[in-house]
Write an enzyme that holds these catalytic residues in place. Structure first.
Site, PDB file in Angstrom:
ATOM      1  N   TYR A  37     -17.491 -23.187 -18.890  1.00  0.00           N
ATOM      2  CA  TYR A  37     -17.181 -24.585 -19.201  1.00  0.00           C
ATOM      3  C   TYR A  37     -15.670 -24.811 -19.181  1.00  0.00           C
ATOM      4  O   TYR A  37     -15.173 -25.792 -18.611  1.00  0.00           O
ATOM      5  CB  TYR A  37     -17.749 -24.952 -20.574  1.00  0.00           C
ATOM      6  CG  TYR A  37     -17.347 -26.342 -21.048  1.00  0.00           C
ATOM      7  CD1 TYR A  37     -18.073 -27.462 -20.683  1.00  0.00           C
ATOM      8  CD2 TYR A  37     -16.213 -26.524 -21.852  1.00  0.00           C
ATOM      9  CE1 TYR A  37     -17.695 -28.732 -21.113  1.00  0.00           C
ATOM     10  CE2 TYR A  37     -15.825 -27.777 -22.285  1.00  0.00           C
ATOM     11  CZ  TYR A  37     -16.575 -28.879 -21.909  1.00  0.00           C
ATOM     12  OH  TYR A  37     -16.192 -30.132 -22.314  1.00  0.00           O
ATOM     13  N   ASP A  38     -14.929 -23.908 -19.824  1.00  0.00           N
ATOM     14  CA  ASP A  38     -13.470 -24.035 -19.863  1.00  0.00           C
ATOM     15  C   ASP A  38     -12.875 -24.018 -18.460  1.00  0.00           C
ATOM     16  O   ASP A  38     -11.897 -24.729 -18.180  1.00  0.00           O
ATOM     17  CB  ASP A  38     -12.866 -22.898 -20.696  1.00  0.00           C
ATOM     18  CG  ASP A  38     -13.193 -23.032 -22.177  1.00  0.00           C
ATOM     19  OD1 ASP A  38     -13.556 -24.146 -22.603  1.00  0.00           O
ATOM     20  OD2 ASP A  38     -13.087 -22.024 -22.894  1.00  0.00           O
ATOM     21  N   SER A  83     -27.424 -53.037 -45.442  1.00  0.00           N
ATOM     22  CA  SER A  83     -27.786 -51.891 -46.267  1.00  0.00           C
ATOM     23  C   SER A  83     -29.302 -51.898 -46.452  1.00  0.00           C
ATOM     24  O   SER A  83     -29.996 -52.810 -45.990  1.00  0.00           O
ATOM     25  CB  SER A  83     -27.078 -51.957 -47.617  1.00  0.00           C
ATOM     26  OG  SER A  83     -27.426 -53.154 -48.287  1.00  0.00           O
ATOM     27  N   GLU A 114     -37.442 -41.298 -40.938  1.00  0.00           N
ATOM     28  CA  GLU A 114     -36.312 -40.510 -40.450  1.00  0.00           C
ATOM     29  C   GLU A 114     -35.540 -39.945 -41.641  1.00  0.00           C
ATOM     30  O   GLU A 114     -35.526 -40.553 -42.710  1.00  0.00           O
ATOM     31  CB  GLU A 114     -35.367 -41.395 -39.613  1.00  0.00           C
ATOM     32  CG  GLU A 114     -36.052 -42.216 -38.546  1.00  0.00           C
ATOM     33  CD  GLU A 114     -35.182 -43.381 -38.052  1.00  0.00           C
ATOM     34  OE1 GLU A 114     -33.989 -43.414 -38.411  1.00  0.00           O
ATOM     35  OE2 GLU A 114     -35.710 -44.247 -37.340  1.00  0.00           O
ATOM     36  N   LYS A 116     -32.613 -39.499 -44.138  1.00  0.00           N
ATOM     37  CA  LYS A 116     -31.504 -40.377 -44.521  1.00  0.00           C
ATOM     38  C   LYS A 116     -30.232 -39.526 -44.565  1.00  0.00           C
ATOM     39  O   LYS A 116     -30.006 -38.764 -45.508  1.00  0.00           O
ATOM     40  CB  LYS A 116     -31.758 -41.028 -45.873  1.00  0.00           C
ATOM     41  CG  LYS A 116     -30.697 -42.048 -46.273  1.00  0.00           C
ATOM     42  CD  LYS A 116     -31.053 -42.703 -47.593  1.00  0.00           C
ATOM     43  CE  LYS A 116     -29.988 -43.728 -47.967  1.00  0.00           C
ATOM     44  NZ  LYS A 116     -28.667 -43.094 -48.155  1.00  0.00           N
ATOM     45  N   ASP A 118     -26.464 -38.266 -44.959  1.00  0.00           N
ATOM     46  CA  ASP A 118     -25.419 -38.515 -45.956  1.00  0.00           C
ATOM     47  C   ASP A 118     -24.062 -38.359 -45.279  1.00  0.00           C
ATOM     48  O   ASP A 118     -23.409 -37.327 -45.361  1.00  0.00           O
ATOM     49  CB  ASP A 118     -25.563 -37.531 -47.114  1.00  0.00           C
ATOM     50  CG  ASP A 118     -24.736 -37.937 -48.326  1.00  0.00           C
ATOM     51  OD1 ASP A 118     -24.241 -39.084 -48.340  1.00  0.00           O
ATOM     52  OD2 ASP A 118     -24.586 -37.122 -49.240  1.00  0.00           O
ATOM     53  N   ARG A 137     -18.683 -49.173 -40.812  1.00  0.00           N
ATOM     54  CA  ARG A 137     -19.567 -50.239 -41.264  1.00  0.00           C
ATOM     55  C   ARG A 137     -18.790 -51.355 -41.976  1.00  0.00           C
ATOM     56  O   ARG A 137     -19.105 -52.533 -41.830  1.00  0.00           O
ATOM     57  CB  ARG A 137     -20.639 -49.683 -42.210  1.00  0.00           C
ATOM     58  CG  ARG A 137     -21.588 -50.773 -42.697  1.00  0.00           C
ATOM     59  CD  ARG A 137     -22.674 -50.222 -43.606  1.00  0.00           C
ATOM     60  NE  ARG A 137     -23.520 -51.315 -44.070  1.00  0.00           N
ATOM     61  CZ  ARG A 137     -23.270 -52.069 -45.132  1.00  0.00           C
ATOM     62  NH1 ARG A 137     -22.185 -51.826 -45.851  1.00  0.00           N
ATOM     63  NH2 ARG A 137     -24.073 -53.043 -45.487  1.00  0.00           N
ATOM     64  N   GLU A 176     -24.735 -42.237 -37.616  1.00  0.00           N
ATOM     65  CA  GLU A 176     -24.131 -41.643 -38.813  1.00  0.00           C
ATOM     66  C   GLU A 176     -23.271 -40.461 -38.400  1.00  0.00           C
ATOM     67  O   GLU A 176     -23.766 -39.504 -37.784  1.00  0.00           O
ATOM     68  CB  GLU A 176     -25.224 -41.176 -39.774  1.00  0.00           C
ATOM     69  CG  GLU A 176     -24.754 -40.940 -41.170  1.00  0.00           C
ATOM     70  CD  GLU A 176     -24.777 -42.209 -42.009  1.00  0.00           C
ATOM     71  OE1 GLU A 176     -24.433 -42.149 -43.201  1.00  0.00           O
ATOM     72  OE2 GLU A 176     -25.133 -43.284 -41.475  1.00  0.00           O
ATOM     73  N   TYR A 228     -29.451 -43.807 -34.554  1.00  0.00           N
ATOM     74  CA  TYR A 228     -30.816 -44.088 -34.998  1.00  0.00           C
ATOM     75  C   TYR A 228     -31.258 -45.545 -34.882  1.00  0.00           C
ATOM     76  O   TYR A 228     -32.390 -45.879 -35.246  1.00  0.00           O
ATOM     77  CB  TYR A 228     -30.994 -43.638 -36.450  1.00  0.00           C
ATOM     78  CG  TYR A 228     -29.939 -44.143 -37.406  1.00  0.00           C
ATOM     79  CD1 TYR A 228     -29.991 -45.425 -37.927  1.00  0.00           C
ATOM     80  CD2 TYR A 228     -28.886 -43.329 -37.787  1.00  0.00           C
ATOM     81  CE1 TYR A 228     -29.028 -45.883 -38.806  1.00  0.00           C
ATOM     82  CE2 TYR A 228     -27.912 -43.764 -38.666  1.00  0.00           C
ATOM     83  CZ  TYR A 228     -27.990 -45.037 -39.175  1.00  0.00           C
ATOM     84  OH  TYR A 228     -27.024 -45.488 -40.031  1.00  0.00           O
ATOM     85  N   LYS A 292     -39.075 -47.203 -41.665  1.00  0.00           N
ATOM     86  CA  LYS A 292     -38.908 -48.448 -40.908  1.00  0.00           C
ATOM     87  C   LYS A 292     -40.247 -48.868 -40.308  1.00  0.00           C
ATOM     88  O   LYS A 292     -40.993 -48.020 -39.785  1.00  0.00           O
ATOM     89  CB  LYS A 292     -37.892 -48.256 -39.776  1.00  0.00           C
ATOM     90  CG  LYS A 292     -36.492 -47.892 -40.240  1.00  0.00           C
ATOM     91  CD  LYS A 292     -35.580 -47.616 -39.060  1.00  0.00           C
ATOM     92  CE  LYS A 292     -34.196 -47.184 -39.516  1.00  0.00           C
ATOM     93  NZ  LYS A 292     -33.319 -46.805 -38.378  1.00  0.00           N
ATOM     94  N   LYS A 316     -35.215 -42.358 -51.581  1.00  0.00           N
ATOM     95  CA  LYS A 316     -34.194 -41.357 -51.854  1.00  0.00           C
ATOM     96  C   LYS A 316     -34.752 -40.182 -52.645  1.00  0.00           C
ATOM     97  O   LYS A 316     -35.763 -40.300 -53.330  1.00  0.00           O
ATOM     98  CB  LYS A 316     -33.012 -41.997 -52.593  1.00  0.00           C
ATOM     99  CG  LYS A 316     -32.359 -43.147 -51.824  1.00  0.00           C
ATOM    100  CD  LYS A 316     -31.071 -43.584 -52.467  1.00  0.00           C
ATOM    101  CE  LYS A 316     -29.998 -42.538 -52.318  1.00  0.00           C
ATOM    102  NZ  LYS A 316     -28.706 -42.969 -52.872  1.00  0.00           N
ATOM    103  N   CYS A 410     -10.435 -33.920 -87.297  1.00  0.00           N
ATOM    104  CA  CYS A 410      -9.912 -33.796 -85.936  1.00  0.00           C
ATOM    105  C   CYS A 410      -9.489 -32.349 -85.680  1.00  0.00           C
ATOM    106  O   CYS A 410      -8.745 -31.768 -86.482  1.00  0.00           O
ATOM    107  CB  CYS A 410      -8.716 -34.727 -85.752  1.00  0.00           C
ATOM    108  SG  CYS A 410      -7.908 -34.546 -84.137  1.00  0.00           S
ATOM    109  N   CYS A 413      -5.416 -32.363 -85.462  1.00  0.00           N
ATOM    110  CA  CYS A 413      -4.497 -32.688 -86.558  1.00  0.00           C
ATOM    111  C   CYS A 413      -5.144 -32.642 -87.936  1.00  0.00           C
ATOM    112  O   CYS A 413      -4.485 -32.935 -88.943  1.00  0.00           O
ATOM    113  CB  CYS A 413      -3.874 -34.067 -86.340  1.00  0.00           C
ATOM    114  SG  CYS A 413      -5.061 -35.429 -86.455  1.00  0.00           S
ATOM    115  N   CYS A 426     -10.426 -40.204 -83.933  1.00  0.00           N
ATOM    116  CA  CYS A 426      -9.378 -39.738 -84.831  1.00  0.00           C
ATOM    117  C   CYS A 426      -8.431 -40.911 -85.048  1.00  0.00           C
ATOM    118  O   CYS A 426      -7.820 -41.403 -84.089  1.00  0.00           O
ATOM    119  CB  CYS A 426      -8.623 -38.557 -84.217  1.00  0.00           C
ATOM    120  SG  CYS A 426      -7.140 -38.104 -85.143  1.00  0.00           S
ATOM    121  N   CYS A 432      -1.365 -37.380 -84.207  1.00  0.00           N
ATOM    122  CA  CYS A 432      -2.292 -36.349 -83.728  1.00  0.00           C
ATOM    123  C   CYS A 432      -1.714 -35.726 -82.458  1.00  0.00           C
ATOM    124  O   CYS A 432      -1.488 -36.438 -81.471  1.00  0.00           O
ATOM    125  CB  CYS A 432      -3.656 -36.968 -83.439  1.00  0.00           C
ATOM    126  SG  CYS A 432      -4.817 -35.847 -82.647  1.00  0.00           S
TER     127      CYS A 432
END
Length: 675
Positions: A37-38, A83, A114, A116, A118, A137, A176, A228, A292, A316, A410, A413, A426, A432
């Site tokens: 490839y290179d 959303s 599908e 979700k 993150d 977004r 995403e 997606y 969906k 979720k 406390c 103090c 306190c 203190c």
């Protein structure tokens, strides 16, 4: 090589390299070695260097731009990027399914489920098959132009494939941007080796890389993408979500192979269960599944709200939880005197972060959950909030330690502690040591007296060496007392004493903020200074007088009046004003620097336990912050309470700062409010 030969060879090389990039980055089935490839890539670059007028914008050599941006332009999306309504409760999915079937009575119902992802949501726009632009977004209507950065992602084709399906004139898709876990770990190892701060999680790493002003930096980050959805398309005959995914594949875009076509509610619940079981084995972060409605025509019947489509739902996963053991419970004394119990635990890995301490919030919370030293406990992190102890894990037959009680005095103090509702304080505000260290830092902050050199380490030294036992002692310091302290020399000692002397001439509003009076941020300090004009008149005011000040209600007035009525505070103020601090005429409002939260945008979502939503809003507005109801790219903080709903998901998509209620309270306290 003639120009004609070069043009022909370039066309062949670009076609071959695109094919191998697709096989490697999208299909994950390379057919040639990296060396081969290179070699092709080097030949392509060499010919383009000899014939620069033949360089094409979609050539594989043109992924990385060379000029950093000053800022990102804002661009409109081809269609709103809404959303999703979301929940972790299976009953919410049942209700969603019932609504869909009721709206489509008599029609067959099928879904596509599908993972979700993150990561960071983006729009890719192709015109005539070539990548035209890419955007974050943002607020769902407009986003930031990150085209140069997205071009560096190898899995993003600069040119769509048209051999299996005709490429439309216009195609806008949603995807995403993520970072595979293995790549994320390698990136963090490199950063640590360079003495740089590692990323907290793959989502932050991906979002941060996507928003680099220099695309050459983005190119060094191992970003990936899954596409997606189609936002906009010309002359389309696509009639289902399943066909959307297949079409995206045919155009050379990367689609998640874990997507499934499902007919029943039971199938959706089973898919969610299987994805949750395998989430740690798939190589990238997911936090649920997206459901969906499959037929596009049926979606039009259900429609959308201004926030989310009614034909889709995010089911979720519950927050990540782990079990560990509490080794010790300590209390932390904050600047405002709030005494917070903290569990010190055996370190445990939780969502990619090693956790060894978690807040127990307050006295009533400890009593309600009955957490004791030695207990096994279940802890969780939801989104980006701080770790919290969810519950004790029973151990039949094991003898437990004694019931934990917050100390009566406390720990810093020895002053008797006082209780205010579920919280413990306190009252020795300025005497203190634990409070004094933080109060010195606050007094020297930019919006208060602005004392250069008075940071956390210096404040700690001054208090620990007992050079400052009360706030007024700060203004009695001499360079000779400082010069032998760790980190000090004659010059730095002279500089700090000089900075303190300079800061001793201060405007009233800055002085009031610097004192850390309960409920008095920079905005309230300014209002009080403007209304009373002098500290003596303010100290003589009662609650009725204080309520006449703009933005000061009965509870805030009571807090302020109580501060000035406290004998220890009166003594401290008298000492400060006895030749140590001089209050000068206030500057104009235009010259006053804003507080840290001045102008910041907050969104409150979910129920709050420690205060009413209206009270939280008043606290923020007293600090000059703005409270809005809409999540957008301009939102600075999202406060996520109980059952935060879709706003939390939207905030996570935008990579916004998310606070749980305890973190929110701590932020208010650090800004000068006693809550």
């Amino acid at each position: 090589m003639s120009k004609g030969d070069a043009r022909e060879r370039l066309s062949m090389l670009r076609r071959e390299i695109r094919q191998h990039e697709h096989l490697y980055f999208v299909e994950d089935s390379p057919r040639i070695s990296d060396e081969e490839y290179d070699k092709l890539f080097r030949e392509l670059r060499s010919i383009e260097e000899k014939f620069p007028d033949l360089v094409a914008a979609d050539s594989p050599t043109q992924r990385v731009g060379g000029t950093p941006l000053v800022t990102f332009d804002q661009i409109d999306h081809a269609a709103p990027m809404l959303s999703l309504d979301s929940d972790t409760d299976p009953d919410a999915v049942r209700r969603f399914d019932e609504r869909v079937r009721k709206a489509l009575t008599g029609q067959p119902v099928s879904y596509v489920a599908e993972p979700k992802l993150d990561g960071a949501s983006v729009e890719l726009v192709y015109r005539q098959g070539r990548l035209s632009r890419a955007a974050t977004r943002g607020n769902g209507i407009r986003g930031e132009d990150v085209t140069a950065n997205v071009r560096t992602i190898q899995a993003v084709p600069l040119r769509l494939r048209g051999d299996r399906r005709t490429v439309p004139e216009l195609l806008s898709v949603r995807g995403e941007v993520i970072m595979q876990l293995e790549a994320f770990e390698e990136l963090n190892e490199c950063l640590i080796a360079q003495d740089r701060e590692p990323f907290a999680n793959p989502r932050n790493a991906a979002a941060g890389a996507l928003r680099q002003l220099d695309p050459r930096v983005t190119a060094t980050r191992p970003l990936d993408i899954y596409v997606y959805d189609i936002l906009a398309i010309t002359n389309s005959d696509i009639d289902s979500q399943w066909q959307v995914l297949e079409s995206l594949r045919q155009w050379g875009l990367r689609v998640n192979d874990l997507s499934r076509r499902i007919q029943s509610l039971e199938g959706l619940l089973d898919y969610h269960r299987k994805m949750m079981e395998c989430r740690d084995d798939i190589g990238y972060e997911i936090d649920g599944v997206v459901i969906k409605l499959d037929p596009v025509a049926s979606r039009e019947i259900l429609g959308s709200t201004s926030h989310h489509p009614r034909w889709a739902f995010a089911f979720k996963f519950p927050p990540r939880r782990e079990i560990t053991r509490v080794e010790k419970i300590i209390v932390n004394v904050g600047r405002t005197g709030a005494v917070t119990p903290v569990a010190l635990m055996r370190p445990v890995e939780l969502g990619g972060v090693t956790v060894s301490r978690a807040t127990l919030h307050n006295r009533e919370e400890v009593e309600r959950k009955d957490i004791r030293e030695g207990d096994r406990v279940r802890i969780q992190r939801a989104g980006d909030v701080i770790p919290q102890v969810v519950e004790r894990v029973a151990e039949p037959g094991r003898r437990r330690g004694p019931k934990y009680k917050i100390p009566k005095r406390c720990p810093s103090c020895s002053t008797p502690l006082v209780e205010k509702g579920p919280f413990t304080f306190c009252p020795n505000s300025f005497g203190c040591p634990a409070q004094l260290r933080s109060r010195l830092v606050h007094l020297g902050s930019r919006n208060a007296l602005d004392i250069e050199g008075l940071g956390e380490e210096t404040a700690k030294l001054l208090v620990n060496r007992e050079l400052v036992r009360q706030l007024p002692d700060l203004f009695d310091l001499e360079a000779a007392q400082l010069v032998d302290l760790e980190g000090f020399a004659q010059k730095s000692a002279d500089n700090l004493v000089e900075a303190i002397a300079k800061a001793s001439h201060v405007e009233l509003q800055r002085f009031l903020f610097g004192l850390g009076i309960p409920e008095v941020g920079i905005t309230a300090g300014r209002a009080l200074a403007r209304h009373f004009g002098s500290l003596s008149d303010l100290r003589a005011a009662d609650s009725v007088d204080l309520e006449e000040v703009e933005g000061v209600g009965p509870k805030i007035a009571e807090q302020i009046a109580g501060f000035f009525a406290e004998p220890r505070n009166q003594e401290m103020l008298n000492r400060l004003l006895d030749g140590r601090v001089e209050l000068v005429d206030p500057v104009s409002v235009a010259q006053v620097e804003s507080s840290e939260l001045e102008g910041k945008r907050f969104v409150l979502t979910g129920g709050l336990e420690l205060m009413a939503r209206d009270q939280a809003k008043r606290h923020l507005e007293s600090l000059g912050a703005k409270v809005t109801s809409m999540i957008s790219a301009k939102t600075d903080f999202v406060v996520a309470g109980i059952n935060p709903g879709s706003k939390l998901a939207a905030a996570q998509k935008l990579n916004l700062a998310i606070l749980d209620e305890q973190s929110f309270v701590e932020l208010l306290r650090s800004s000068g409010l006693e809550v």
